[in-house]
Write a protein that holds these residues in place. Sequence first.
Motif, short mmCIF file in Angstrom:
data_model
loop_
_atom_site.label_atom_id
_atom_site.label_comp_id
_atom_site.label_asym_id
_atom_site.label_seq_id
_atom_site.Cartn_x
_atom_site.Cartn_y
_atom_site.Cartn_z
N ARG A 1 0.81 -1.21 0.00
CA ARG A 1 0.00 0.00 0.00
C ARG A 1 0.85 1.27 0.00
N SER A 2 2.11 1.14 -0.27
CA SER A 2 2.96 2.33 -0.39
C SER A 2 2.64 3.04 -1.71
N PRO A 3 3.03 4.31 -1.84
CA PRO A 3 2.85 4.98 -3.13
C PRO A 3 3.46 4.20 -4.28
N GLN A 4 4.62 3.59 -4.03
CA GLN A 4 5.29 2.83 -5.08
C GLN A 4 4.50 1.56 -5.43
N GLY A 5 3.87 0.95 -4.42
CA GLY A 5 3.07 -0.25 -4.66
C GLY A 5 1.86 0.05 -5.54
N PHE A 6 1.19 1.16 -5.24
CA PHE A 6 0.06 1.58 -6.07
C PHE A 6 0.53 1.91 -7.48
N ALA A 7 1.62 2.65 -7.57
CA ALA A 7 2.12 3.08 -8.88
C ALA A 7 2.52 1.89 -9.75
N LYS A 8 3.13 0.88 -9.14
CA LYS A 8 3.57 -0.30 -9.89
C LYS A 8 2.38 -1.01 -10.52
N ASN A 9 1.31 -1.23 -9.73
CA ASN A 9 0.15 -1.93 -10.29
C ASN A 9 -0.57 -1.09 -11.34
N ALA A 10 -0.59 0.22 -11.12
CA ALA A 10 -1.20 1.09 -12.13
C ALA A 10 -0.45 0.98 -13.45
N GLU A 11 0.86 0.97 -13.38
CA GLU A 11 1.68 0.83 -14.59
C GLU A 11 1.42 -0.51 -15.28
N LEU A 12 1.29 -1.57 -14.48
CA LEU A 12 1.02 -2.89 -15.06
C LEU A 12 -0.32 -2.92 -15.78
N ALA A 13 -1.33 -2.30 -15.17
CA ALA A 13 -2.66 -2.27 -15.80
C ALA A 13 -2.63 -1.47 -17.10
N VAL A 14 -1.91 -0.37 -17.10
CA VAL A 14 -1.78 0.44 -18.32
C VAL A 14 -1.03 -0.34 -19.40
N ALA A 15 -0.02 -1.10 -18.98
CA ALA A 15 0.73 -1.92 -19.94
C ALA A 15 -0.17 -2.98 -20.58
N GLU A 16 -1.22 -3.39 -19.88
CA GLU A 16 -2.17 -4.36 -20.43
C GLU A 16 -3.20 -3.68 -21.34
N GLY A 17 -3.15 -2.37 -21.45
CA GLY A 17 -4.03 -1.68 -22.38
C GLY A 17 -5.11 -0.84 -21.75
N PHE A 18 -5.26 -0.88 -20.42
CA PHE A 18 -6.31 -0.09 -19.77
C PHE A 18 -5.98 1.40 -19.88
N THR A 19 -6.99 2.19 -20.17
CA THR A 19 -6.81 3.64 -20.31
C THR A 19 -7.43 4.41 -19.14
N ALA A 20 -7.91 3.68 -18.14
CA ALA A 20 -8.47 4.30 -16.94
C ALA A 20 -8.15 3.41 -15.74
N ILE A 21 -7.72 4.02 -14.64
CA ILE A 21 -7.27 3.30 -13.45
C ILE A 21 -8.00 3.86 -12.23
N LYS A 22 -8.46 2.95 -11.35
CA LYS A 22 -9.06 3.41 -10.09
C LYS A 22 -8.28 2.88 -8.90
N CYS A 23 -8.11 3.75 -7.91
CA CYS A 23 -7.44 3.37 -6.67
C CYS A 23 -8.30 3.80 -5.49
N ALA A 24 -8.02 3.21 -4.33
CA ALA A 24 -8.67 3.62 -3.08
C ALA A 24 -7.57 3.93 -2.08
N PRO A 25 -7.00 5.13 -2.13
CA PRO A 25 -5.79 5.44 -1.38
C PRO A 25 -6.03 5.92 0.04
N PHE A 26 -7.30 6.10 0.44
CA PHE A 26 -7.59 6.71 1.73
C PHE A 26 -8.14 5.72 2.76
N ASP A 27 -7.91 4.42 2.57
CA ASP A 27 -8.49 3.43 3.49
C ASP A 27 -7.89 3.50 4.89
N GLY A 28 -6.80 4.24 5.04
CA GLY A 28 -6.23 4.43 6.38
C GLY A 28 -6.83 5.60 7.13
N VAL A 29 -7.71 6.34 6.47
CA VAL A 29 -8.35 7.50 7.11
C VAL A 29 -9.45 7.02 8.04
N SER A 30 -9.47 7.53 9.27
CA SER A 30 -10.43 7.09 10.28
C SER A 30 -11.27 8.26 10.79
#
Length: 363
Positions: free
Chosen positions: A131-160
């Motif tokens: 869940r580090s910034p780098q972890g999110f970025a890596k998977n986003a890059e992988l999805a784009v490499a597969e051809g996806f042109t839109a990416i969704k993340c949920a980066p605020f799950d640690g907010v309470s």
Amino acid sequence: MHTLKVKSIETEIVPVNHRGNWLFVKLHAEDGTIGIGEASHGRDDEGVKHLIDTLKSKLIGWNVFDLEKFRSRFFRDSEGHTYHTAFSGIEQAMWDLAGKALNIPIYQLLGGKCRNRIRLYANINRATVDRSPQGFAKNAELAVAEGFTAIKCAPFDGVSVSNISENTLTPSIRDGIDRIRAIRTAIGSDIDLLVDCHSRFNPGLIIQTSKALDDLNLFWIEDPVPLNDLDAVAHVSQSTSMPIATGERLRTLTEFDRLLKYGRVDYILPDVKHVGGLLGLKKIATLTETTNVKVTPHNPSGPVATASSVQCMASVPNFGILEFAWGEVDWRSTLIDPPETILDGFIELSTRSGLGISLKSLQ
């Protein structure tokens, strides 16, 4: 008059990961035809199975073409999430049987197609263990490499709740902003970036947060605040520069009607697994046509719910984009025949009868 009666109903649970299983429904018709549906994420898989078994006794001998009658008799607004999920799985399987009986794809029964393919966004959240910034970025890059042109993340799950009560950009919120910025840097400016907040903010805090993200040109902010206060939803929508998406927790026409009237949102997220199946999804989409709101189904789902969503959205003029559960399991394609065809971020619309797929695991 076309008649095809239900002979029996089965269910099968396919373990996926720590976020839940996929639960499939198999409807046998008297002529030997099999229809399939998906009833995943009903919050209680055994409860969903029990409710399907309870409905089974009332449905043996039911004509699968009586879909409006099925909805009016068994889809009650007062029932809970688990019941609606059970109903929706059976309903999808009825549509599949009806299409197979007539040898046409479901979209033709829903009014015909408006498009030949459906744009997807890759939801990378469930596949992102790091869940580090780098972890999110890596998977986003992988999805784009597969051809996806839109990416969704949920980066605020640690907010309470305690973060929100401080009413300032706490470290947890800034961590989420860092994740979003890392993704944008990794995928560039041409890829659409969607952010899901999982209703963890209050209006004042999400407005502050969105201003810190203004330069990133987000496609939308999803579920910024809880839906129990539609005035707050409208206030956020009017006070931010980015489009607002919400509605995945709603299941009835009445609830979506209220959201459309008072929430002032840009996108709604009905889920075919919970809103009463394909007919429920189509009714919500038709209701939405009277507004400038686009229908963008919630779909962190298995391949059957995806096929159902694709067939329905092919017939919807005001469709926006469809969620795809990216990277959850590497064996997803082995469950169905034929496997999903995704090219350049679009899933091709099947012209085969019914949903256009069969489940290998249930044969």
